[in-house]
Enzyme design. Structure first.
Site, PDB file in Angstrom:
ATOM      1  N   VAL A  58      20.665 -66.157  92.013  1.00 13.25           N
ATOM      2  CA  VAL A  58      22.108 -66.407  92.029  1.00 13.25           C
ATOM      3  C   VAL A  58      22.956 -65.145  92.030  1.00 13.25           C
ATOM      4  O   VAL A  58      24.154 -65.208  92.289  1.00 13.25           O
ATOM      5  CB  VAL A  58      22.546 -67.279  90.828  1.00 13.25           C
ATOM      6  CG1 VAL A  58      21.981 -68.675  90.947  1.00 13.25           C
ATOM      7  CG2 VAL A  58      22.174 -66.633  89.509  1.00 13.25           C
ATOM      8  N   TYR A  59      22.374 -63.992  91.734  1.00 12.89           N
ATOM      9  CA  TYR A  59      23.179 -62.771  91.681  1.00 12.89           C
ATOM     10  C   TYR A  59      23.750 -62.459  93.063  1.00 12.89           C
ATOM     11  O   TYR A  59      23.011 -62.258  94.030  1.00 12.89           O
ATOM     12  CB  TYR A  59      22.359 -61.583  91.194  1.00 12.89           C
ATOM     13  CG  TYR A  59      21.885 -61.671  89.761  1.00 12.89           C
ATOM     14  CD1 TYR A  59      22.425 -62.589  88.858  1.00 12.89           C
ATOM     15  CD2 TYR A  59      20.890 -60.818  89.288  1.00 12.89           C
ATOM     16  CE1 TYR A  59      21.999 -62.666  87.551  1.00 12.89           C
ATOM     17  CE2 TYR A  59      20.455 -60.874  87.967  1.00 12.89           C
ATOM     18  CZ  TYR A  59      21.001 -61.804  87.107  1.00 12.89           C
ATOM     19  OH  TYR A  59      20.562 -61.870  85.812  1.00 12.89           O
ATOM     20  N   SER A  60      25.071 -62.440  93.128  1.00 14.27           N
ATOM     21  CA  SER A  60      25.783 -62.197  94.389  1.00 14.27           C
ATOM     22  C   SER A  60      25.262 -63.101  95.501  1.00 14.27           C
ATOM     23  O   SER A  60      25.101 -62.683  96.655  1.00 14.27           O
ATOM     24  CB  SER A  60      25.673 -60.720  94.799  1.00 14.27           C
ATOM     25  OG  SER A  60      26.303 -59.892  93.847  1.00 14.27           O
ATOM     26  N   ALA A  61      25.004 -64.365  95.134  1.00 16.61           N
ATOM     27  CA  ALA A  61      24.589 -65.395  96.099  1.00 16.61           C
ATOM     28  C   ALA A  61      23.394 -64.955  96.930  1.00 16.61           C
ATOM     29  O   ALA A  61      23.333 -65.178  98.150  1.00 16.61           O
ATOM     30  CB  ALA A  61      25.763 -65.771  97.005  1.00 16.61           C
ATOM     31  N   GLY A  62      22.415 -64.326  96.274  1.00 19.05           N
ATOM     32  CA  GLY A  62      21.205 -63.889  96.966  1.00 19.05           C
ATOM     33  C   GLY A  62      21.247 -62.466  97.462  1.00 19.05           C
ATOM     34  O   GLY A  62      20.213 -61.885  97.824  1.00 19.05           O
TER      35      GLY A  62
END
Length: 323
Positions: free
Chosen positions: A60-64
């Site tokens: 989920v960090y920065s949407a991948g």
């Protein structure tokens, strides 16, 4: 750099783990303070040069984007087998009803997506990011067991939950002969010590390694109380974790740091590292001195009076970090 076994395994990890939440394209996800590929690259090199071999990210960090940067930058600098690479699963990655959580469907989709973004065929540590109240733990654990048996992950870990939930997961895994969690990524620092009530004793009893997130309380323990950063000003979750009752602890950290002629972050991190259950705190770095100070903390030993002074102002907190 010192290296220790991660929990009950033979896996050697550096005493510091570089957290990769800070590295991701700012235009993706909800982390406008994150560093893009070119700005992030020097921190991977600095970490490797310091002897850090343990790196932690999440889908989920920065949407991948964090996983993509990790794969393209880090794995271009070092042979894959020379590092310990961790990622996490649970948060929403897709708009469809099965686009989040710890169901078999979600886990099987997300491990493949993470591996694709990272550009590798396995991760060393695959972690459940939080507890999934809508999926039976039996389903989650069997799916994780199958991920390990398929060679897509070497070990599994968990992050931030109630102690009873973690105890249940360990029991269910043992009951069925499934792969057991070897690590707990829990929220633990001088400003939040509620984990000492149950989770830390449980980890100690079961021989499971703690790899705490936010050991510097999102930077609160690395600067004077009233000082802010770009992240702290745009991080509502972080703002919800701390209150004025924490100020006296920060003041003590800064006082000891001044007396010792070291950075406050070194004092706060040295306190976390002194806990024998802690294997490798997860540190963030967006400036070169962040990594320098973290490495220096490995050589800082606090005396009994300093530890007592740091712990004395603590007041009980409501459960935070995952509820």
């Amino acid at each position: 750099m010192d290296y220790v076994n991660l929990g009950p395994t033979g896996l050697k990890v550096s005493r510091l783990c570089l957290g990769l939440m800070s590295y991701g394209e700012p235009s993706r996800g909800n982390q406008p303070w994150s560093l893009g590929r070119d700005d992030a690259a020097p921190f991977f090199r600095q970490a490797l040069d310091a002897g850090i071999n343990f790196f932690d990210t999440a889908n989920v960090y920065s949407a991948g984007s964090s996983e993509e940067i990790t794969g393209s930058v880090l794995l271009s600098m070092v042979p894959r087998d020379e590092i310990v690479l961790a990622t996490k699963v649970n948060g929403r990655m897709h708009d469809d009803p099965n686009g989040l959580g710890l169901s078999r469907k979600a886990i099987m989709r997300e491990i493949d997506n993470s591996l694709r973004r990272l550009g590798t065929d396995y991760v060393d540590l695959y972690q459940i990011h939080r507890w999934d109240y809508e999926t039976p733990i039996e389903e989650t654990l069997e799916a994780l067991h199958d991920v390990v048996k398929a060679g897509k992950a070497r070990y599994i870990g968990a992050s931030s939950m109630y102690s009873w939930q973690f105890a249940q997961a360990l029991y269910v895994a043992d009951l069925n002969g499934w792969t057991r969690f070897v690590s707990m990524q829990n929220y633990y620092n001088l400003l939040y010590r509620e984990e000492e009530r149950e989770m830390m004793p449980l980890l100690d009893d079961q021989g499971i390694g703690s790899i705490p997130w936010s050991p510097l309380a999102r930077g609160r323990l690395a600067r004077p109380w009233g000082e802010t950063t770009k992240r702290s000003e745009s991080d509502p979750f972080g703002q919800s974790l701390y209150s004025e009752q924490d100020r006296p602890i920060v003041d003590v950290v800064n006082a000891i740091a001044t007396r010792r002629a070291v950075a406050p972050s070194q004092v706060a991190l040295a306190w976390v590292l002194a806990n024998p259950v802690v294997a490798s705190p997860i540190i963030g770095a967006t400036k070169p001195h962040h990594l320098d100070d973290a490495v220096a903390a490995l050589s800082l030993t606090l005396d009994d009076d300093e530890i007592a002074a740091l712990e004395a102002p603590y007041q009980p907190h409501r459960v935070q970090g995952f509820v």
